[in-house]
Scaffold this motif. Structure first.
Motif, PDB file in Angstrom:
ATOM      1  N   ARG A  86      13.338  23.260  18.671  1.00 43.33           N
ATOM      2  CA  ARG A  86      13.820  22.640  19.908  1.00 43.33           C
ATOM      3  C   ARG A  86      14.705  23.604  20.691  1.00 43.33           C
ATOM      4  N   GLU A  87      15.549  24.348  19.997  1.00 45.76           N
ATOM      5  CA  GLU A  87      16.403  25.318  20.679  1.00 45.76           C
ATOM      6  C   GLU A  87      15.563  26.362  21.417  1.00 45.76           C
ATOM      7  N   ALA A  88      14.462  26.790  20.789  1.00 53.07           N
ATOM      8  CA  ALA A  88      13.589  27.783  21.423  1.00 53.07           C
ATOM      9  C   ALA A  88      12.877  27.186  22.637  1.00 53.07           C
ATOM     10  N   TYR A  89      12.439  25.946  22.522  1.00 51.35           N
ATOM     11  CA  TYR A  89      11.754  25.293  23.644  1.00 51.35           C
ATOM     12  C   TYR A  89      12.710  25.134  24.831  1.00 51.35           C
ATOM     13  N   ILE A  90      13.924  24.694  24.548  1.00 52.62           N
ATOM     14  CA  ILE A  90      14.911  24.488  25.619  1.00 52.62           C
ATOM     15  C   ILE A  90      15.243  25.814  26.304  1.00 52.62           C
ATOM     16  N   LYS A  91      15.404  26.871  25.521  1.00 52.98           N
ATOM     17  CA  LYS A  91      15.689  28.182  26.089  1.00 52.98           C
ATOM     18  C   LYS A  91      14.568  28.621  27.027  1.00 52.98           C
ATOM     19  N   ALA A  92      13.312  28.415  26.587  1.00 54.92           N
ATOM     20  CA  ALA A  92      12.169  28.814  27.415  1.00 54.92           C
ATOM     21  C   ALA A  92      12.105  28.001  28.703  1.00 54.92           C
ATOM     22  N   LEU A  93      12.338  26.697  28.619  1.00 55.18           N
ATOM     23  CA  LEU A  93      12.290  25.851  29.818  1.00 55.18           C
ATOM     24  C   LEU A  93      13.378  26.240  30.810  1.00 55.18           C
ATOM     25  N   ARG A  94      14.550  26.591  30.297  1.00 58.61           N
ATOM     26  CA  ARG A  94      15.630  27.028  31.189  1.00 58.61           C
ATOM     27  C   ARG A  94      15.283  28.346  31.862  1.00 58.61           C
ATOM     28  N   GLU A  95      14.630  29.231  31.145  1.00 57.65           N
ATOM     29  CA  GLU A  95      14.230  30.512  31.726  1.00 57.65           C
ATOM     30  C   GLU A  95      13.195  30.317  32.831  1.00 57.65           C
ATOM     31  N   PHE A  96      12.345  29.285  32.680  1.00 62.07           N
ATOM     32  CA  PHE A  96      11.333  29.002  33.696  1.00 62.07           C
ATOM     33  C   PHE A  96      11.930  28.276  34.902  1.00 62.07           C
ATOM     34  N   GLY A  97      13.154  27.784  34.769  1.00 62.75           N
ATOM     35  CA  GLY A  97      13.808  27.098  35.871  1.00 62.75           C
ATOM     36  C   GLY A  97      13.254  25.718  36.169  1.00 62.75           C
ATOM     37  N   VAL A  98      12.681  25.072  35.171  1.00 63.44           N
ATOM     38  CA  VAL A  98      12.087  23.760  35.379  1.00 63.44           C
ATOM     39  C   VAL A  98      13.052  22.669  34.925  1.00 63.44           C
TER      40      VAL A  98
END
Length: 227
Positions: free
Chosen positions: A13-25
């Motif tokens: 979950r931490e990895a998914y959240i980090k990726a979503l934040r990087e995408f700006g979504v």
């Protein structure tokens, strides 16, 4: 655009959240499919990302909820491994073919109109309704009807009148406490005489109130009796 992530706690979950934040979504997080149904039922979103281990730990009812999502939204089932990163499998007809998280968001989710989870749930129950072509029309424009199925976003109404796609209808539902006419758009028509089909119109609700939508949702989930 808004995405809902379904994932229990952990490094994934931490990895998914980090990726979503990087995408700006914009996104919301639900720890389980049960939590999703109870806490995010009215959130309008463009797609779902479901952690595979969370899905595997789910019960039969929650897995049925996942199937409902796949039938009605872009869905990417994802897994995280420290060495290989995030890998996904698109699931359902709206999800495209790429397992890449960024591609799924930018292509499948970005092109999908936002809708609520409760709007996908439909009941094959009878409600008594009045169909009106024009609020200012005489009584001859009013037709008594019933629902054959309905959701919080629309429904199919019995009718033998001459409707066409693109017509507007104002609908009063007898069983609702709030009887304000619901402006609706006719999306499809089944004419009288078609073999093995009820004649009627399929409509999209355009200005349903929160009170009306909440009560319809209660009818669908059986939390309120039809009287």
């Amino acid at each position: 655009m808004r995405i809902i992530l379904v994932s229990g706690p952990g490094s994934g979950r931490e990895a998914y959240i980090k990726a979503l934040r990087e995408f700006g979504v914009a996104f919301d997080v639900s720890e389980s499919l049960l939590d999703l149904s109870e806490m995010h039922n009215q959130v309008r979103c463009n797609g779902f990302i479901i952690d595979v281990p969370t899905l595997l730990r789910s019960g039969a009812a929650d897995k049925a909820e996942a199937n409902l999502l796949m039938d009605n939204f872009p869905v990417l089932r994802i897994n995280y491994n420290a060495s290989s990163g995030i890998r996904g499998i698109p699931s359902g007809r709206f999800s495209g073919t790429s397992g890449d998280l960024k591609t799924f968001i930018l292509e499948s989710c970005n092109s999908f109109p936002a809708r609520s989870l409760r709007g996908t749930k439909r009941a094959n129950k009878v409600l008594n309704v009045i169909l009106n072509r024009d609020l200012n029309s005489p009584g001859s424009q009013i037709e008594k009807s019933v629902t054959l199925n309905f959701s919080t976003e629309g429904g199919f109404f019995f009718s033998v009148s001459n409707w066409k796609k693109g017509d507007y209808a104002w609908i009063v539902v007898k069983e609702l406490d709030d009887k304000t006419p619901i402006k609706s758009l006719v999306q499809w028509v089944v004419p009288w005489g078609r073999l093995n089909h009820f004649p009627g119109i399929g409509v999209q609700f355009l200005n349903i109130s929160n009170q009306q939508a909440d009560q319809i949702d209660e009818f669908i989930r059986g939390k309120k009796e039809l009287k």
